[in-house]
Design an enzyme around this catalytic site. Structure first.
Site, PDB file in Angstrom:
ATOM      1  N   ASP A  37       1.518  -5.113   4.373  1.00 37.74           N
ATOM      2  CA  ASP A  37       2.023  -5.066   3.003  1.00 37.74           C
ATOM      3  C   ASP A  37       2.184  -6.508   2.533  1.00 37.74           C
ATOM      4  O   ASP A  37       2.988  -7.261   3.099  1.00 37.74           O
ATOM      5  CB  ASP A  37       3.372  -4.324   3.008  1.00 37.74           C
ATOM      6  CG  ASP A  37       3.956  -4.173   1.610  1.00 37.74           C
ATOM      7  OD1 ASP A  37       3.625  -4.985   0.718  1.00 37.74           O
ATOM      8  OD2 ASP A  37       4.762  -3.247   1.421  1.00 37.74           O
TER       9      ASP A  37
ATOM     10  N   ASN B  95      -6.170 -10.702  -3.972  1.00 40.09           N
ATOM     11  CA  ASN B  95      -6.709  -9.631  -4.823  1.00 40.09           C
ATOM     12  C   ASN B  95      -5.767  -8.439  -4.941  1.00 40.09           C
ATOM     13  O   ASN B  95      -5.773  -7.751  -5.963  1.00 40.09           O
ATOM     14  CB  ASN B  95      -8.062  -9.179  -4.236  1.00 40.09           C
ATOM     15  CG  ASN B  95      -8.499  -7.836  -4.788  1.00 40.09           C
ATOM     16  OD1 ASN B  95      -8.957  -7.733  -5.920  1.00 40.09           O
ATOM     17  ND2 ASN B  95      -8.328  -6.768  -3.989  1.00 40.09           N
TER      18      ASN B  95
ATOM     19  N   TYR C 297       2.865  -5.891 -16.205  1.00 40.46           N
ATOM     20  CA  TYR C 297       1.597  -6.250 -15.550  1.00 40.46           C
ATOM     21  C   TYR C 297       1.074  -7.567 -16.120  1.00 40.46           C
ATOM     22  O   TYR C 297       0.695  -8.476 -15.380  1.00 40.46           O
ATOM     23  CB  TYR C 297       0.589  -5.125 -15.771  1.00 40.46           C
ATOM     24  CG  TYR C 297      -0.796  -5.417 -15.232  1.00 40.46           C
ATOM     25  CD1 TYR C 297      -1.045  -5.384 -13.858  1.00 40.46           C
ATOM     26  CD2 TYR C 297      -1.850  -5.730 -16.089  1.00 40.46           C
ATOM     27  CE1 TYR C 297      -2.315  -5.645 -13.364  1.00 40.46           C
ATOM     28  CE2 TYR C 297      -3.112  -5.984 -15.607  1.00 40.46           C
ATOM     29  CZ  TYR C 297      -3.349  -5.948 -14.244  1.00 40.46           C
ATOM     30  OH  TYR C 297      -4.612  -6.215 -13.758  1.00 40.46           O
TER      31      TYR C 297
ATOM     32  N   LYS D  22       0.363 -11.273 -14.277  1.00 39.04           N
ATOM     33  CA  LYS D  22      -0.927 -11.984 -14.258  1.00 39.04           C
ATOM     34  C   LYS D  22      -0.795 -13.354 -14.928  1.00 39.04           C
ATOM     35  O   LYS D  22      -1.493 -14.295 -14.561  1.00 39.04           O
ATOM     36  CB  LYS D  22      -2.014 -11.130 -14.920  1.00 39.04           C
ATOM     37  CG  LYS D  22      -2.313  -9.832 -14.153  1.00 39.04           C
ATOM     38  CD  LYS D  22      -2.743 -10.094 -12.717  1.00 39.04           C
ATOM     39  CE  LYS D  22      -3.235  -8.831 -12.013  1.00 39.04           C
ATOM     40  NZ  LYS D  22      -3.608  -9.067 -10.593  1.00 39.04           N
TER      41      LYS D  22
HETATM   42  N1  NAP Z   1      -9.918  -2.452 -12.172  1.00 43.25           N
HETATM   43  C1  NAP Z   1      -9.657  -3.159 -13.260  1.00 43.25           C
HETATM   44  O1  NAP Z   1      -9.995  -2.735 -14.394  1.00 43.25           O
HETATM   45  C2  NAP Z   1      -8.972  -4.494 -13.142  1.00 43.25           C
HETATM   46  C3  NAP Z   1      -8.962  -5.334 -14.267  1.00 43.25           C
HETATM   47  C4  NAP Z   1      -8.327  -6.581 -14.182  1.00 43.25           C
HETATM   48  C5  NAP Z   1      -7.741  -6.979 -12.995  1.00 43.25           C
HETATM   49  N2  NAP Z   1      -7.747  -6.140 -11.921  1.00 43.25           N
HETATM   50  C6  NAP Z   1      -7.097  -6.621 -10.681  1.00 43.25           C
HETATM   51  O2  NAP Z   1      -8.009  -6.512  -9.615  1.00 43.25           O
HETATM   52  C7  NAP Z   1      -7.289  -6.421  -8.386  1.00 43.25           C
HETATM   53  C8  NAP Z   1      -7.886  -5.314  -7.547  1.00 43.25           C
HETATM   54  O3  NAP Z   1      -7.707  -4.075  -8.210  1.00 43.25           O
HETATM   55  P1  NAP Z   1      -8.781  -2.890  -8.184  1.00 43.25           P
HETATM   56  O4  NAP Z   1      -9.105  -2.582  -9.569  1.00 43.25           O
HETATM   57  O5  NAP Z   1      -9.874  -3.200  -7.218  1.00 43.25           O
HETATM   58  O6  NAP Z   1      -7.879  -1.665  -7.694  1.00 43.25           O
HETATM   59  P2  NAP Z   1      -7.657  -0.956  -6.301  1.00 43.25           P
HETATM   60  O7  NAP Z   1      -8.930  -0.400  -5.800  1.00 43.25           O
HETATM   61  O8  NAP Z   1      -6.494  -0.067  -6.482  1.00 43.25           O
HETATM   62  O9  NAP Z   1      -7.271  -2.200  -5.349  1.00 43.25           O
HETATM   63  C9  NAP Z   1      -5.972  -2.671  -5.175  1.00 43.25           C
HETATM   64  C10 NAP Z   1      -5.811  -2.924  -3.684  1.00 43.25           C
HETATM   65  O10 NAP Z   1      -4.571  -3.587  -3.481  1.00 43.25           O
HETATM   66  C11 NAP Z   1      -3.990  -3.034  -2.322  1.00 43.25           C
HETATM   67  N3  NAP Z   1      -2.550  -3.197  -2.386  1.00 43.25           N
HETATM   68  C12 NAP Z   1      -1.707  -2.756  -3.363  1.00 43.25           C
HETATM   69  N4  NAP Z   1      -0.449  -3.058  -3.020  1.00 43.25           N
HETATM   70  C13 NAP Z   1      -0.500  -3.694  -1.823  1.00 43.25           C
HETATM   71  C14 NAP Z   1       0.477  -4.240  -0.953  1.00 43.25           C
HETATM   72  N5  NAP Z   1       1.782  -4.172  -1.230  1.00 43.25           N
HETATM   73  N6  NAP Z   1       0.054  -4.825   0.199  1.00 43.25           N
HETATM   74  C15 NAP Z   1      -1.257  -4.878   0.504  1.00 43.25           C
HETATM   75  N7  NAP Z   1      -2.223  -4.374  -0.275  1.00 43.25           N
HETATM   76  C16 NAP Z   1      -1.840  -3.784  -1.421  1.00 43.25           C
HETATM   77  C17 NAP Z   1      -4.382  -1.554  -2.335  1.00 43.25           C
HETATM   78  O11 NAP Z   1      -4.380  -1.008  -1.021  1.00 43.25           O
HETATM   79  P3  NAP Z   1      -3.158  -0.117  -0.447  1.00 43.25           P
HETATM   80  O12 NAP Z   1      -2.695   0.757  -1.591  1.00 43.25           O
HETATM   81  O13 NAP Z   1      -3.764   0.644   0.674  1.00 43.25           O
HETATM   82  O14 NAP Z   1      -2.116  -1.086   0.000  1.00 43.25           O
HETATM   83  C18 NAP Z   1      -5.796  -1.623  -2.881  1.00 43.25           C
HETATM   84  O15 NAP Z   1      -6.739  -1.725  -1.834  1.00 43.25           O
HETATM   85  C19 NAP Z   1      -5.821  -6.219  -8.781  1.00 43.25           C
HETATM   86  O16 NAP Z   1      -5.124  -7.437  -8.640  1.00 43.25           O
HETATM   87  C20 NAP Z   1      -5.899  -5.795 -10.244  1.00 43.25           C
HETATM   88  O17 NAP Z   1      -4.742  -6.138 -10.968  1.00 43.25           O
HETATM   89  C21 NAP Z   1      -8.359  -4.917 -11.962  1.00 43.25           C
END
Ligand code: NAP
Length: 262
Positions: free
Chosen positions: A67, A94, A158, A162
């Site tokens: 975590d 990430n 959020y 960021k």
């Molecule tokens: N998708 C979009 O449209 C978008 C747009 C702008 C920015 N982002 C950013 O991109 C990044 C990745 O997001 P994503 O879209 O790829 O979503 P995602 O697939 O939900 O990835 C987020 C990852 O973070 C991990 N995570 C969350 N809390 C955690 C913790 N406490 N410790 C360790 N791991 C943790 C989750 O795994 P577990 O739940 O298994 O821990 C998951 O693998 C994020 O920072 C998000 O804010 C995404």
């Protein structure tokens, strides 16, 4: 099927840590580094089943159940780094979560948890791994969001998290430049990942949201994780050695449109 390791390019990063590397953008990033010849790519997350799934895809991927918001999580990552000799060339922050809430009714507990993951988590892990970061030549890459500099209604917590990460990118870039360590960030727009379903939306709702979102994107399409991961690996590449403190937006032009509407 497990992919075969490729010979490393002599200057490619060898040891990489990707938080939240089991799904979405993190997973695509970890695979990109592995395919480009990294010797080891630690992927972290809280769900062991997801980590095992991604680790089965490439022999360079090392799953660490951790975590990011805790010191124990950072210690577990550092232990895995020790096991391969104590060096990190690239640290990708990430892992992240999203929450929505209108001003006046923001859930403080949800906000606390979000800041613990999106903001404090990056501090805790950086504190722990900085002594291992290659200097000169090492690199930190944050995954932020256009919301950090161009916030939307209903997602202020959020967006604030960021914005904090954007500040770390610039501030840490200045602090670490004398040691030859670079700090940059990517700010992706709409990317279809499981983040939306994890926050309670049905697949049909996400389909609809993304169809709607595409109409607000000048290029007419939303993104996929690989649209982001290729920029993360590029920012970390030795060929980008003069680039630091920068936040790259990739969103099909959506941020430009929103900025003009304000
Ligand atoms: N998708 C979009 O449209 C978008 C747009 C702008 C920015 N982002 C950013 O991109 C990044 C990745 O997001 P994503 O879209 O790829 O979503 P995602 O697939 O939900 O990835 C987020 C990852 O973070 C991990 N995570 C969350 N809390 C955690 C913790 N406490 N410790 C360790 N791991 C943790 C989750 O795994 P577990 O739940 O298994 O821990 C998951 O693998 C994020 O920072 C998000 O804010 C995404």
């Amino acid at each position: 099927m497990t992919e075969q390791p490729q010979p490393s390019a002599p200057s490619a990063p060898r040891y990489v840590v990707v938080t939240g590397g089991a799904t979405g953008i993190g997973r695509a990033t970890a695979l990109d580094f592995a395919r480009q010849g990294a010797t080891g790519v630690i992927v972290t997350g809280r769900r062991k089943d997801k980590l095992d799934e991604v680790a089965a895809l490439h022999p360079a991927l090392v799953p660490v159940c951790a975590d990011v918001s805790t010191q124990e999580g950072a210690d577990a990552v550092a232990e895995a780094v020790e096991a391969w000799g104590g060096t990190v060339d690239v640290l990708v922050h990430n892992a992240g979560v999203h929450t929505i809430g209108a001003v006046g009714s923001i859930d403080p507990e949800a906000a606390r948890e979000l800041f613990a993951i999106n903001v404090l988590g990056t501090i805790i892990l950086t504190n722990r791994l900085l002594p291992a970061l290659t200097a000169p030549g090492g690199s930190i890459v944050f995954v932020t969001s256009p919301a950090g500099h161009n916030p939307t209604p209903m997602a202020s917590v959020y967006a604030a998290s960021k914005a904090a990460v954007d500040t770390f990118t610039r501030s840490w870039a200045l602090e670490l430049a004398p040691r030859g360590i670079r700090v940059n960030a990517v700010a992706p727009g709409w990317v279809r990942t499981e983040v939306y379903e994890s926050h309670g939306m049905t697949t049909e709702q996400v389909d609809e949201l993304f169809q709607q979102a595409a109409t607000s994107v000048p290029m007419g399409v939303t993104g996929v994780p690989e649209d982001v991961s290729r920029w993360i690996t590029l920012l970390a590449a030795p060929g980008s050695a003069w680039m630091t403190g920068q936040i790259l937006t990739m969103d099909g032009g959506a941020d430009l449109v929103r900025a003009r509407q304000v």
